[in-house]
Design a protein around this motif. Structure first.
Motif, PDB file in Angstrom:
ATOM      1  N   CYS A  45      24.822  15.881 -69.607  1.00 44.84           N
ATOM      2  CA  CYS A  45      25.464  14.609 -69.273  1.00 44.84           C
ATOM      3  C   CYS A  45      24.785  13.451 -70.003  1.00 44.84           C
ATOM      4  O   CYS A  45      23.973  13.657 -70.891  1.00 44.84           O
ATOM      5  CB  CYS A  45      25.429  14.397 -67.759  1.00 44.84           C
ATOM      6  N   ASP A  46      25.139  12.243 -69.595  1.00 47.31           N
ATOM      7  CA  ASP A  46      24.546  11.046 -70.182  1.00 47.31           C
ATOM      8  C   ASP A  46      23.643  10.372 -69.145  1.00 47.31           C
ATOM      9  O   ASP A  46      23.528  10.830 -68.004  1.00 47.31           O
ATOM     10  CB  ASP A  46      25.625  10.094 -70.702  1.00 47.31           C
ATOM     11  N   ASP A  47      23.014   9.273 -69.547  1.00 46.61           N
ATOM     12  CA  ASP A  47      22.088   8.573 -68.662  1.00 46.61           C
ATOM     13  C   ASP A  47      22.773   8.030 -67.407  1.00 46.61           C
ATOM     14  O   ASP A  47      22.185   8.040 -66.328  1.00 46.61           O
ATOM     15  CB  ASP A  47      21.406   7.423 -69.408  1.00 46.61           C
ATOM     16  N   ILE A  50      23.231  10.955 -64.920  1.00 46.32           N
ATOM     17  CA  ILE A  50      21.995  11.474 -64.345  1.00 46.32           C
ATOM     18  C   ILE A  50      21.332  10.432 -63.447  1.00 46.32           C
ATOM     19  O   ILE A  50      20.657  10.793 -62.481  1.00 46.32           O
ATOM     20  CB  ILE A  50      21.034  12.028 -65.413  1.00 46.32           C
ATOM     21  N   ALA A  51      21.558   9.141 -63.718  1.00 45.09           N
ATOM     22  CA  ALA A  51      21.029   8.093 -62.842  1.00 45.09           C
ATOM     23  C   ALA A  51      21.670   8.192 -61.454  1.00 45.09           C
ATOM     24  O   ALA A  51      20.991   8.022 -60.436  1.00 45.09           O
ATOM     25  CB  ALA A  51      21.265   6.711 -63.446  1.00 45.09           C
ATOM     26  N   VAL A  52      22.972   8.493 -61.408  1.00 41.43           N
ATOM     27  CA  VAL A  52      23.656   8.674 -60.126  1.00 41.43           C
ATOM     28  C   VAL A  52      23.094   9.892 -59.404  1.00 41.43           C
ATOM     29  O   VAL A  52      22.801   9.847 -58.203  1.00 41.43           O
ATOM     30  CB  VAL A  52      25.185   8.813 -60.337  1.00 41.43           C
ATOM     31  N   LEU A  53      22.915  10.989 -60.135  1.00 48.22           N
ATOM     32  CA  LEU A  53      22.350  12.194 -59.520  1.00 48.22           C
ATOM     33  C   LEU A  53      20.916  11.949 -59.033  1.00 48.22           C
ATOM     34  O   LEU A  53      20.537  12.388 -57.951  1.00 48.22           O
ATOM     35  CB  LEU A  53      22.374  13.350 -60.523  1.00 48.22           C
ATOM     36  N   LYS A  60      15.998   7.700 -56.547  1.00 53.35           N
ATOM     37  CA  LYS A  60      15.502   6.975 -57.715  1.00 53.35           C
ATOM     38  C   LYS A  60      16.697   6.662 -58.606  1.00 53.35           C
ATOM     39  O   LYS A  60      17.118   7.506 -59.389  1.00 53.35           O
ATOM     40  CB  LYS A  60      14.472   7.813 -58.476  1.00 53.35           C
ATOM     41  N   PRO A  61      17.256   5.444 -58.498  1.00 52.57           N
ATOM     42  CA  PRO A  61      18.496   5.113 -59.217  1.00 52.57           C
ATOM     43  C   PRO A  61      18.296   4.768 -60.690  1.00 52.57           C
ATOM     44  O   PRO A  61      18.806   3.774 -61.183  1.00 52.57           O
ATOM     45  CB  PRO A  61      19.025   3.917 -58.423  1.00 52.57           C
ATOM     46  N   VAL A 102      20.661  17.663 -67.736  1.00 52.22           N
ATOM     47  CA  VAL A 102      19.893  16.959 -68.765  1.00 52.22           C
ATOM     48  C   VAL A 102      20.720  15.787 -69.288  1.00 52.22           C
ATOM     49  O   VAL A 102      21.934  15.894 -69.437  1.00 52.22           O
ATOM     50  CB  VAL A 102      19.465  17.880 -69.938  1.00 52.22           C
ATOM     51  N   ALA A 103      20.023  14.669 -69.566  1.00 56.79           N
ATOM     52  CA  ALA A 103      20.692  13.442 -70.016  1.00 56.79           C
ATOM     53  C   ALA A 103      20.428  13.206 -71.493  1.00 56.79           C
ATOM     54  O   ALA A 103      19.272  13.146 -71.921  1.00 56.79           O
ATOM     55  CB  ALA A 103      20.202  12.251 -69.206  1.00 56.79           C
TER      56      ALA A 103
END
Length: 165
Positions: A45-47, A50-53, A60-61, A102-103
């Motif tokens: 995925c992208d950043d 992965i920030a949402v996950l 940790k957003p 992975v982002a």
């Protein structure tokens, strides 16, 4: 060993994520003497994703390079001890080890900052994530030393230099 890969960011296709994951995870299992029928799910995925996950699962957003979710708790009780290995699964059914994400942007930025090829950095992160699925961690000092040693040994079998040097 099978890695089921879902690509949400097309840049991972160009980076041969599926092939890298299959190789890294198979090398990890082989190094640990695990010879069963195992399955891992991988999200490229992208950043933003992965920030949402990371927010949902770790509170940790922010983006991170790799996240992993073991299918069951396998961690060792003693600091620096080997975790219990996973079972072999039912006949004809692979044992599900868990999920890795992975982002792309974070991995690419880190590789550039470290002066390493993206493929080598991603291979390291995939070995790292696979070890997490198998119960390894790096919170306690003995566990961290064990996990780092295994990463270096596994990466050497794949022709990847020690990432900690």
């Amino acid at each position: 060993m099978h890695v089921e890969t879902i690509i949400e960011d097309d840049r991972w296709t160009g980076a041969a994520l599926s092939e890298a994951a299959q190789s890294a995870c198979a090398a990890t299992l082989s190094h640990l003497g695990l010879e069963g029928d195992y399955e891992i799910s991988l999200l490229g995925c992208d950043d933003a994703r992965i920030a949402v996950l990371n927010a949902d699962f770790r509170d940790k957003p922010t983006p991170t390079n790799v996240l992993s979710w073991p299918s069951e708790e396998r961690g060792a009780e003693g600091d620096g001890d080997m975790p219990e290995p996973p079972g072999a699964g039912l006949t004809g059914m692979p044992e599900e080890l868990g999920d890795i994400a992975v982002a792309y942007e974070t991995c690419a930025r880190e590789a550039e900052e470290l002066g390493k090829p993206l493929a080598d950095h991603v291979t390291h992160l995939l070995v790292h994530g696979c070890l997490h699925l198998l119960g390894f961690d790096h919170i306690r000092p003995g566990d961290a030393a064990l996990m780092e040693r295994l990463e270096v040994e596994i990466l050497a079998t794949l022709g990847v230099a020690d990432p900690y040097e």
